[in-house]
Design an enzyme around this catalytic site. Sequence first.
Site, short mmCIF file in Angstrom:
data_model
loop_
_atom_site.label_atom_id
_atom_site.label_comp_id
_atom_site.label_asym_id
_atom_site.label_seq_id
_atom_site.Cartn_x
_atom_site.Cartn_y
_atom_site.Cartn_z
N ASP A 1 67.77 39.55 62.83
CA ASP A 1 66.61 40.42 62.67
C ASP A 1 66.61 41.44 63.83
O ASP A 1 67.29 42.46 63.75
CB ASP A 1 65.35 39.54 62.67
CG ASP A 1 64.11 40.28 62.19
OD1 ASP A 1 64.08 40.66 61.00
OD2 ASP A 1 63.20 40.50 62.99
N GLY B 1 68.02 40.89 66.61
CA GLY B 1 69.31 40.71 67.25
C GLY B 1 69.22 40.06 68.63
O GLY B 1 70.23 39.77 69.25
P1 5GP Z 1 66.11 37.79 65.96
O1 5GP Z 1 66.29 37.26 67.35
O2 5GP Z 1 67.35 38.43 65.41
O3 5GP Z 1 64.91 38.69 65.84
O4 5GP Z 1 65.69 36.56 65.08
C1 5GP Z 1 66.58 35.81 64.45
C2 5GP Z 1 66.02 34.44 64.12
O5 5GP Z 1 64.69 34.49 63.60
C3 5GP Z 1 66.87 33.84 63.05
O6 5GP Z 1 67.92 33.08 63.59
C4 5GP Z 1 65.89 33.03 62.25
O7 5GP Z 1 65.86 31.72 62.77
C5 5GP Z 1 64.56 33.69 62.45
N1 5GP Z 1 64.28 34.53 61.27
C6 5GP Z 1 64.34 35.87 61.18
N2 5GP Z 1 64.01 36.29 59.95
C7 5GP Z 1 63.75 35.18 59.23
C8 5GP Z 1 63.35 34.95 57.87
O8 5GP Z 1 63.17 35.86 57.04
N3 5GP Z 1 63.17 33.65 57.49
C9 5GP Z 1 63.35 32.61 58.36
N4 5GP Z 1 63.13 31.37 57.89
N5 5GP Z 1 63.72 32.78 59.65
C10 5GP Z 1 63.91 34.05 60.07
#
Ligand code: 5GP
Length: 170
Positions: free
Chosen positions: A95, A97
């Site tokens: 998302d 990152g």
């Molecule tokens: P980032 O650090 O890239 O913002 O977040 C990534 C983490 O957030 C992912 O590994 C996941 O665990 C969680 N995440 C992001 N989007 C989603 C989603 O649509 N559904 C779920 N269940 N988890 C998400």
Amino acid sequence: MIGEPLFDAPTIAGRVAELGAQISRDYAGKKPLLIGLMSAATTFVADLIRAIGVPCQLDFIAVNQFGDGDGIALEKDAAIPVRDRDVILVDDTVDTGLTLQYVVKTLQERAPASLAVCTLLDRPHRRIVDIEIKYRGFEVPDVFVVGYGLDYRGRYRELPALYAHGTWPA
Ligand code: 5GP
Ligand code: MG
């Protein structure tokens, strides 16, 4: 609160098979070390490893997010040394990152031979930090996704397809 399936089980299986074939070609003659991010990526990596035709090893890392999401710490480390290994980091969703940036940096410091990122889902327009993604399953819109290992407050991991959840967790 579960909405329409975004991707049904056969669609997921087809895409995982394609990713496995691609990885098998790219890593011919090598023995990659798959490192899955717990817990959401475990379902994906379990299917992916069976779609890869070269010998693989499998390990897991768990990270903890605290504060506003910019605080990230390792909760469970990998057991297999990554030095000189061809590592494929397997995540469920990229998302902002930020999570992956932390894990990639942590693993890079251990001097792997190579490090590639494979994610089931990608939401590129939400990115805050630049992450190179070598293998991606599906791009998803601005909906919270559950099923196929992905949870909403601990629920829905067991669903065999990927669904849009009506709301984002607080
Ligand atoms: P980032 O650090 O890239 O913002 O977040 C990534 C983490 O957030 C992912 O590994 C996941 O665990 C969680 N995440 C992001 N989007 C989603 C989603 O649509 N559904 C779920 N269940 N988890 C998400
Ligand atoms: Mg995750």
